[in-house]
Design a protein around this motif. Structure first.
Motif, PDB file in Angstrom:
ATOM      1  N   ILE A  49       0.873  -1.194   0.079  1.00 40.72           N
ATOM      2  CA  ILE A  49      -0.281   0.016  -0.083  1.00 40.72           C
ATOM      3  C   ILE A  49       0.773   1.314   0.056  1.00 40.72           C
ATOM      4  O   ILE A  49       0.550   2.195  -0.883  1.00 40.72           O
ATOM      5  N   GLU A  50       1.930   1.295   0.777  1.00 39.86           N
ATOM      6  CA  GLU A  50       2.748   2.407   0.737  1.00 39.86           C
ATOM      7  C   GLU A  50       3.623   2.337  -0.540  1.00 39.86           C
ATOM      8  O   GLU A  50       3.577   3.552  -0.990  1.00 39.86           O
ATOM      9  N   GLU A  51       4.091   1.414  -0.964  1.00 38.94           N
ATOM     10  CA  GLU A  51       4.785   1.386  -2.215  1.00 38.94           C
ATOM     11  C   GLU A  51       3.925   1.898  -3.378  1.00 38.94           C
ATOM     12  O   GLU A  51       4.351   2.702  -4.155  1.00 38.94           O
ATOM     13  N   GLU A  52       2.844   1.370  -3.352  1.00 35.54           N
ATOM     14  CA  GLU A  52       1.925   1.758  -4.778  1.00 35.54           C
ATOM     15  C   GLU A  52       1.007   2.724  -4.732  1.00 35.54           C
ATOM     16  O   GLU A  52       0.928   3.521  -5.606  1.00 35.54           O
ATOM     17  N   LEU A  53       0.632   3.162  -3.502  1.00 34.82           N
ATOM     18  CA  LEU A  53      -0.280   4.234  -3.542  1.00 34.82           C
ATOM     19  C   LEU A  53       0.344   5.559  -2.559  1.00 34.82           C
ATOM     20  O   LEU A  53      -0.271   6.390  -2.561  1.00 34.82           O
ATOM     21  N   GLY A  54       1.364   5.334  -1.863  1.00 39.29           N
ATOM     22  CA  GLY A  54       2.258   6.416  -1.010  1.00 39.29           C
ATOM     23  C   GLY A  54       1.245   6.638   0.088  1.00 39.29           C
ATOM     24  O   GLY A  54       1.376   7.887   0.888  1.00 39.29           O
ATOM     25  N   ILE A  55       0.423   5.833   0.787  1.00 41.46           N
ATOM     26  CA  ILE A  55      -0.385   6.111   1.901  1.00 41.46           C
ATOM     27  C   ILE A  55      -0.005   4.977   2.907  1.00 41.46           C
ATOM     28  O   ILE A  55       0.386   3.918   2.812  1.00 41.46           O
ATOM     29  N   GLU A  56       0.352   5.610   4.146  1.00 43.45           N
ATOM     30  CA  GLU A  56       0.740   4.781   5.107  1.00 43.45           C
ATOM     31  C   GLU A  56      -0.120   4.212   6.086  1.00 43.45           C
ATOM     32  O   GLU A  56      -1.067   5.266   6.684  1.00 43.45           O
ATOM     33  N   ILE A  57      -0.194   2.859   6.267  1.00 41.46           N
ATOM     34  CA  ILE A  57      -1.185   2.557   7.284  1.00 41.46           C
ATOM     35  C   ILE A  57      -0.363   1.633   8.143  1.00 41.46           C
ATOM     36  O   ILE A  57       0.869   1.258   7.697  1.00 41.46           O
ATOM     37  N   GLU A  58      -1.027   1.303   9.434  1.00 38.30           N
ATOM     38  CA  GLU A  58      -0.148   0.372  10.221  1.00 38.30           C
ATOM     39  C   GLU A  58      -0.456  -1.280  10.369  1.00 38.30           C
ATOM     40  O   GLU A  58      -1.635  -1.287   9.683  1.00 38.30           O
ATOM     41  N   VAL A  59       0.457  -2.104  10.355  1.00 45.25           N
ATOM     42  CA  VAL A  59      -0.160  -3.579  10.509  1.00 45.25           C
ATOM     43  C   VAL A  59      -0.884  -3.652  11.529  1.00 45.25           C
ATOM     44  O   VAL A  59      -1.912  -4.426  11.526  1.00 45.25           O
ATOM     45  N   GLY A  60      -0.986  -2.953  12.699  1.00 49.61           N
ATOM     46  CA  GLY A  60      -1.851  -2.909  13.752  1.00 49.61           C
ATOM     47  C   GLY A  60      -3.175  -2.707  13.213  1.00 49.61           C
ATOM     48  O   GLY A  60      -4.048  -3.043  13.688  1.00 49.61           O
TER      49      GLY A  60
END
Length: 82
Positions: A49-60
């Protein structure tokens, strides 16, 4: 629906399917854990998600929420919105 929203949804659907596999029609609403998700797959989803969309979410977010694909889309959209 804006093009950006469609791109986010399609990208997340692709990531979900590539990591967790295709689900049977009656399992389309399966949550992350119901679909066989585990810690390594959660990490892979978050990274993609971070690589392809540049949006950070947490594994949590995945472990706490145990989202289905639709819920994951809502989580990612909320993070993107700020």
């Amino acid at each position: 629906m804006s093009t950006d929203v469609v791109i986010v949804e399609k990208t997340l659907e692709t990531i979900w399917t590539e990591i967790l596999g295709d689900l049977a029609e009656d399992q389309k609403d399966a949550t992350f854990f119901e679909a066989g998700g585990e810690s390594i797959s959660a990490t892979r989803i978050v990274s993609r998600i971070e690589e392809e969309l540049g949006i950070e979410i947490e594994v949590g977010d995945i472990f706490e929420e145990d989202p289905n694909l639709e819920s994951l889309i809502r989580i990612v959209k909320a993070r993107a919105a700020g």
